[in-house]
Motif scaffolding. Structure first.
Motif, short mmCIF file in Angstrom:
data_model
loop_
_atom_site.label_atom_id
_atom_site.label_comp_id
_atom_site.label_asym_id
_atom_site.label_seq_id
_atom_site.Cartn_x
_atom_site.Cartn_y
_atom_site.Cartn_z
N THR A 1 0.88 -1.25 0.01
CA THR A 1 0.13 0.04 -0.08
C THR A 1 0.81 1.27 -0.14
N HIS A 2 0.22 2.33 -0.51
CA HIS A 2 1.10 3.72 -0.35
C HIS A 2 -0.13 4.75 0.06
N GLY A 3 0.59 5.47 0.83
CA GLY A 3 -0.23 6.53 1.38
C GLY A 3 0.31 8.14 1.18
N ARG B 1 3.78 17.74 3.75
CA ARG B 1 3.29 16.50 3.11
C ARG B 1 3.96 15.55 3.52
N MET B 2 3.65 14.21 3.53
CA MET B 2 4.03 13.07 3.94
C MET B 2 3.67 11.88 3.05
N SER B 3 4.46 10.95 2.99
CA SER B 3 4.06 9.63 2.30
C SER B 3 4.71 8.42 3.17
N VAL B 4 3.95 7.28 3.03
CA VAL B 4 4.05 6.07 3.91
C VAL B 4 3.94 4.84 2.65
N PHE C 1 -3.13 14.40 11.17
CA PHE C 1 -2.65 13.73 9.87
C PHE C 1 -4.02 13.32 9.00
N ASP C 2 -4.03 13.67 7.62
CA ASP C 2 -5.12 13.30 6.77
C ASP C 2 -4.43 12.67 5.75
N GLU C 3 -4.78 11.34 5.38
CA GLU C 3 -4.18 10.73 4.20
C GLU C 3 -4.95 9.75 3.41
N VAL C 4 -4.59 9.64 2.09
CA VAL C 4 -5.46 8.69 1.34
C VAL C 4 -4.34 7.45 1.11
N ILE C 5 -4.87 6.21 1.35
CA ILE C 5 -3.97 4.95 1.21
C ILE C 5 -4.57 4.34 0.16
N ARG C 6 -3.76 3.69 -0.87
CA ARG C 6 -4.12 3.02 -1.92
C ARG C 6 -3.59 1.58 -1.98
N LYS C 7 -4.13 0.67 -2.03
CA LYS C 7 -3.69 -0.58 -2.19
C LYS C 7 -2.99 -0.66 -4.00
#
Length: 151
Positions: free
Chosen positions: A25-27, A40-43, A143-149
């Motif tokens: 996954t990527h957020g 901005r952050m990514s996970v 923290f507000d994030e959208v996570i995609r599979k």
């Protein structure tokens, strides 16, 4: 299907975090800490199932002006719609409750921080993550994030 039947089906739909976070996954999100500019952050995450049914999730967090850091979640189901586990940068156990189509994650961090996250499915391959961090009852970050599979 009638509108009533569709509402009834939607009301019984549950979001399973273990199923969603298996694989990659990527957020992408925005962290806002009190008295600081938003950043901005990514996970990037990789989840796998252990023989005992636990989910192990390796996360690499990318934050501006800092080297990437890695942390690990380990969650196992302890009851209907309930998971418990650990997080390497938490100071307490992690509690996860599934509430229909949403998931609530709570734990204590270092420095008297209380983390409260809500994950909500926006489809089979996308989840929103809304996290609030409190210290002594006062919100100090969100923290507000959208996570995609990805697979």
């Amino acid at each position: 299907m009638t509108a009533l039947a569709m509402l009834a089906a939607a009301a019984t739909t549950t979001f399973n975090p273990v199923e969603f976070f298996q694989g990659q996954t990527h957020g992408d999100g925005t962290l806002k800490i009190i008295f600081q500019s938003p950043k901005r952050m990514s996970v990037d995450s990789q989840g796998s199932m252990e023989k005992d049914g636990s989910l192990v999730l390796k996360q690499t967090i990318h934050e501006p002006q800092k080297p990437p850091r890695t942390r690990y979640w380990r969650l196992r189901q302890t009851g209907p719609n309930r998971f418990e586990g650990t997080l390497t940068d938490a100071a307490s156990a992690v509690r996860v409750d599934v509430v229909r189509e949403r998931v609530r994650i709570r734990y204590k961090g270092k420095d008297n921080l209380d983390f409260d996250q809500w994950l909500a499915a926006r489809g089979p391959k996308e989840v929103t993550n809304t996290m609030r961090v409190k210290r002594f009852g006062i919100t100090v970050a969100h923290f507000d994030e959208v996570i995609r599979k990805l697979d």
